[in-house]
Scaffold this motif. Sequence first.
Motif, mmCIF file in Angstrom:
data_model
loop_
_atom_site.group_PDB
_atom_site.id
_atom_site.type_symbol
_atom_site.label_atom_id
_atom_site.label_comp_id
_atom_site.label_asym_id
_atom_site.label_seq_id
_atom_site.Cartn_x
_atom_site.Cartn_y
_atom_site.Cartn_z
ATOM 1 N N GLU A 259 2.540 2.387 2.314
ATOM 2 C CA GLU A 259 1.606 1.434 2.922
ATOM 3 C C GLU A 259 0.366 2.146 3.454
ATOM 4 O O GLU A 259 -0.753 1.649 3.302
ATOM 5 C CB GLU A 259 2.288 0.654 4.049
ATOM 6 N N MET B 140 -1.827 3.032 0.527
ATOM 7 C CA MET B 140 -2.508 1.845 -0.001
ATOM 8 C C MET B 140 -3.677 1.427 0.881
ATOM 9 O O MET B 140 -4.733 1.053 0.373
ATOM 10 C CB MET B 140 -1.525 0.686 -0.167
ATOM 11 N N LYS C 218 -7.473 1.275 -0.466
ATOM 12 C CA LYS C 218 -8.200 -0.002 -0.447
ATOM 13 C C LYS C 218 -9.637 0.195 0.011
ATOM 14 O O LYS C 218 -10.559 -0.413 -0.535
ATOM 15 C CB LYS C 218 -7.482 -0.994 0.469
ATOM 16 N N TYR D 231 -6.587 1.478 -5.814
ATOM 17 C CA TYR D 231 -5.687 0.699 -4.969
ATOM 18 C C TYR D 231 -4.832 -0.247 -5.801
ATOM 19 O O TYR D 231 -3.613 -0.299 -5.650
ATOM 20 C CB TYR D 231 -6.481 -0.090 -3.922
ATOM 21 N N ALA E 225 -0.900 -0.084 -6.106
ATOM 22 C CA ALA E 225 -0.152 -1.239 -5.609
ATOM 23 C C ALA E 225 0.703 -1.867 -6.703
ATOM 24 O O ALA E 225 1.822 -2.308 -6.442
ATOM 25 C CB ALA E 225 -1.110 -2.277 -5.021
ATOM 26 N N TYR F 170 3.648 0.557 -6.879
ATOM 27 C CA TYR F 170 4.355 0.666 -5.606
ATOM 28 C C TYR F 170 5.038 -0.644 -5.220
ATOM 29 O O TYR F 170 6.187 -0.658 -4.795
ATOM 30 C CB TYR F 170 3.385 1.106 -4.508
#
Length: 71
Positions: free
Chosen positions: A23, A26, A30, A37, A41, A44
């Motif tokens: 997290e 990410m 972002k 990203y 994502a 992930y």
Amino acid sequence: MDATETFLVDAPERERSTSEVGELIMEHLKSLDTVAYIRFASVYRDFKDVREFKEELESLLGSHSANKVKK
């Protein structure tokens, strides 16, 4: 030392969960590179279908548009 490494090395707890690290990565991606990203994502978060992927893109686009308006 970047923020992710600092988070891992300087934490009072010696262990971090993979979900915490993922997290964090990410969130940094972002703000740095939206394509990176989305790529990260998609692996992930292991999207189960196109709808989940679309929702993530819409969320990203919505926050990206809001940031442009603030500037």
